[in-house]
Design an enzyme around this catalytic site. Structure first.
Site, PDB file in Angstrom:
ATOM      1  CG  ASP B 120     -32.112  -5.611   4.181  1.00 33.93           C
ATOM      2  OD1 ASP B 120     -32.306  -6.779   4.729  1.00 33.93           O
ATOM      3  OD2 ASP B 120     -31.566  -5.551   2.491  1.00 33.93           O
ATOM      4  N   GLY B 121     -35.657  -4.459   6.336  1.00 30.69           N
ATOM      5  CA  GLY B 121     -36.324  -3.549   7.591  1.00 30.69           C
ATOM      6  C   GLY B 121     -36.222  -4.174   9.251  1.00 30.69           C
ATOM      7  CG  ASP B 195     -28.049   5.516   4.348  1.00 26.30           C
ATOM      8  OD1 ASP B 195     -28.941   5.735   5.424  1.00 26.30           O
ATOM      9  OD2 ASP B 195     -27.969   5.331   3.464  1.00 26.30           O
TER      10      ASP B 195
END
Lengths: 346, 346, 346, 346
Positions: B120-121, B195
């Protein structure tokens, strides 16, 4: 008779669109996108005003009579009420008004404006009256907690004056169409403002409900129940069950479990394009009941399917210019949201 | 050099729109509404493919070399990589590829497709590379948990073949533009995928943050911190702090408090038109730090304002036809969502 | 010098026990069980009264001076204060009092009664002064929120009079002994009133902490942190992190995770006989910090063990007869516990 | 006939007490404190073993027959079963055993050991049979999820052998005595193992319940319901409603609200000395039902009082030496407690 013509001005961050509405039908849903602000501009004077009240209080009837006199003094405005209120006004005040007649769904009735004089429940009643296309609704708070009611009775005459003659800020509240399908036949078809709730009632066990989204199996619900809510309903039952609080301007479906057996069933939020189906298993030792906005409680049978999707007809409620301010005022008033005694300095 | 031309077919429940995209820029946001499904149709063959990997593993480099050979064997396809990977490929495999050059924001670079080979990074890294208009991204899972990675390495060749030649299902992931304003000057301007998090760090107290929505005061945050998340980020930090799980197809901002001091600060969800401002008080005994997608940690000063709003450039990630199925597969794999040992019959 | 002799009358539902305490040491913990009510009856007049205040306010110093005069007017009563307060009283009011001297732990100091004049923090300060056997503490609320402070300054003289001469209702607040063990050596040994908190500080990741109970592996913590709290601490940080509220009369250890990565890490409660050990892994990419009652922040090293267990010395605080009433008064005052605007009748 | 004599060895951290039990009655509750470990040592050979099973499965009956033969082969051991099982054994296997006769409460029956062969529900059945003094219970898991059942059928013969002849580790599970008081008369008096639950059933509203602790008003419950649970019950319904998980060795009462209307009604934990009273208002528009361990559902009338307190007779269940290990094994098995897919290294 038809509704008065008006325009809908929708403003997004950088774009404004204007729809001329000939037939008084306000459509919502994904297909139109989600504007930041919606403004109604009358192209004809609104004529037909429906006054809704909960019967039983002479005080409220008095106020309805006063408002009726105020409205009927206006050129070209006609007041409608529900049948019993019509006779109450006649008996107590010798006031003659028209009656909202028609079948269960008054969506095609030529009402331009609804004024509700009571609590949140009366707004729900307006939702029941107009299951398809709804006229705009001015919710006036009358002594109740009034989470959804930004207008107070004290200011009612200038408020009504403004709504009848000037541009009107609206919140197009998303609604959910709920259908019970039994043996491939639709046996119930209702539109709710807050939520559809499936629960086990007095049975010790809820049936294991298989949950589908757009025909895709997603999970099986083992719980006391499941709430499918609109953003408007996010501060009703869904909130008690642990759901997030959603601004009424969002278009989304909330799935909030009630006392789930699993530790990891967190509330879910789906886009408004989602069609959620809850399927009762065929071999149930246990039971399930469904209710709609807390009413019309109904037993689900083996194999029943409850299908819930975005209604194409939102509920257009009159708000102040700043919907977010209205929302937080209500959150603070009704729920003491984020209230904490401040440390006072010595 | 420009991106290849393509069309975007957006399908709502009853409407489909087709946008012809000449400049390769995919715009999102409220002004375009929220389609149920988005499909890209190439009008020209995509030419420039950017391969992203995390350096350090020879195994991964080998795979990147293999994919490079596969792509370069195709007529008219050019492979790009980041600078260091270019030299790694040259040194270890004697493979020549182009380099992704340019300033911090490669949004105007003529990349038609990004393939991320990792976790995901790496998808987050792609977000950093394309802070404005982003090319479509094919996220391939390479040994990691891969919550956001629906494609596996085992199928990579047919997958790439399909993406280069056929219609491509996309999820237009909403992103958040985050700006720090100090003395009326913008001192930081970033776009995040998950976020922005304001927290107290190692200070025992977080400053009391005043929170505004579209310039309207809404509440004061007394907590360990506050998360402002996209729906994609709803299953990241916001989930740990108790937020709901939001389908990646929704457009909304989540405000999730971290360990709030008040019992009644429930997570909030705002529409994508909301501009959220967090204001640091001028007289702080305490401190606040902000980080973006878990990186770029930055101290907030007295009087600083963190302003967060919907970016007009979504992150278009390739998905399977059924986004909801992808999402639940990931929820189950990564979080054991709603898993419970079933009672086995005797 | 020794503490005044007294008896402890413990009342269970059907049994009352009387312990004559010669050395002024109140022991608690599992070995003595959990009485419904504890009453102290002086067998000798209490002589030594320690006044605690937070320095900096002349108003408070004035009050301390007043109370000192009140106490010193009593036959045989001696007032003690901390060193700096001694000089403040001398300089500003020409009042001579004794000084609380001694090493870090004043447990063996002949103090019969501590009066704290300030907020909850001052009660915590009393905890630090008496890490082993603690004298009884009268917590007087001075302008602060005062969750743990049932006595108001307005009534202070009759209150002190009563505590010095009549039977005293006590809550024996359980405390936690926290030890950091590094290479089999105890490098820190503290007793807390509220909680020990392990957290990741400004590191993006917390180390995965292995958690043991009485030497038995129970679970591995992947979270922003973990709180180990007393029932007194259940309404402090643990509450913000989602823990239950525990009556101060219970003897138990709370394990409350802070933003756990797993959906199913619910707060846990262990009996007071539990010895909880948190073990730092040997190969940490990430970090952990520990703090005690929000202070003494300390970096944990690879392989460190934090061991937490019930202290055998509770903190005996003076309460009203009805501890539960005190508790709910504080819950309502500080947290608006279960507050909801009532629907007003029309 | 009386129960066999035994000693109870209770071990606290530094103290061990030995009680010689002549009449087979194990008392618990606050008055005896909370030992870390409880061990039963037979002073006479146990003679009377009650086998409990759920009727309906021939497989289980076969196993009960096998165990009966095993037990009756032992000198001086007598097997008892419930009436219907007695006839089942006679009909199917021609085995003669004694019958557990007597009134609703078999507490004075001379049973030395109960073996339950089934699921958690059968342990609850044992609770119903022995509402006052209970014999020790060996809970054997038979194909069910078995949260409370640390013993497996595969090892049953050595397990029974050990329990009959060696020291037995016990968990003294706290129970709750629940009484409904109507017009100052006790109309129901039951002891539960898990919980008493007051809920609104199919009524849309729960009555506002006034909640008292030891006669002191604490709060008013506006919710779908309220759970009053033992620590054993903390992993049953209370867990679904958001309560903490409490080690079975704690003595405490949990008050966990079900879908409270207020945002700030956090679960509460009271000491075992607490007597909780829930009072139905006199003028109810709404309704309340109460159930005990999920059974005996009962309508509460206007003015009814439900009074719940610690029973003086705990339920002594046989456990392994390490109760905490048993507990976490069950948490993991039944609820996937704190389970999360680990990131696999590449």
């Amino acid at each position: 008779p038809r509704r008065a013509r008006f325009e809908l001005h929708k403003r997004w961050q950088s774009v404004t669109s204007v729809d001329v509405i000939e037939d008084g039908q306000i459509l919502g849903g994904a297909k139109k996108g989600l504007p930041e602000q919606t403004l109604l501009r009358w192209q004809e004077s609104p004529r037909n005003v429906l006054l809704l009240m909960k019967r039983g209080s002479h005080d409220i009837l008095q106020r309805v009579a006063d408002i009726t006199n105020f409205l009927q003094a206006r050129e070209g405005v006609r007041v409608l009420v529900e049948r019993q209120v019509k006779y109450d006004l006649l008996d107590s005040f010798d006031i003659h008004v028209a009656e909202l007649y028609g079948a269960r769904d008054r969506s095609h009735h030529a009402v331009d404006l609804v004024i509700t004089l009571g609590g949140d429940g009366l707004l729900m009643h307006a939702n029941w009256l107009f299951q398809k296309s709804a006229p705009i609704i001015l919710p006036v708070n009358l002594g109740s907690l009034g989470f959804l009611l930004p207008f107070e009775y004290d200011d009612i005459y200038p408020t009504i004056e403004r709504v009848l003659t000037q541009d009107v800020d609206l919140t197009l509240r998303m609604r959910l169409r709920c259908r019970i399908i039994r043996n491939e036949t639709v046996v119930m078809d209702l539109v709710v403002m807050n939520d559809a709730v499936v629960e086990r009632g007095s049975s010790p066990y809820l049936a294991s409900l298989d949950c589908f989204c757009n025909g895709q199996y997603v999970t099986t619900v083992q719980a006391d129940g499941l709430i499918i809510a609109t953003p408007t309903g996010s501060t009703a039952y869904s909130m008690s069950a642990g759901g997030s609080m959603m601004h009424p301007g969002i278009q989304a479906l909330l799935l909030t479990p009630i006392c789930p057996h699993s530790l990891s069933f967190r509330p879910l939020v789906f886009p408004d394009s989602a069609v959620i189906s809850l399927c009762m298993p065929l071999d149930v030792r246990s039971h399930a009941w469904v209710s709609f906005d807390g009413r019309f409680r109904h037993r689900l049978m083996d194999g029943d399917i409850l299908e819930v999707s975005n209604s194409e007809y939102p509920l257009p409620t009159v708000t102040h210019r700043n919907v977010t301010a209205d929302w937080f005022r209500a959150l603070n008033k009704a729920f003491n949201f984020n209230m904490r005694t401040r440390q006072k300095p010595l």
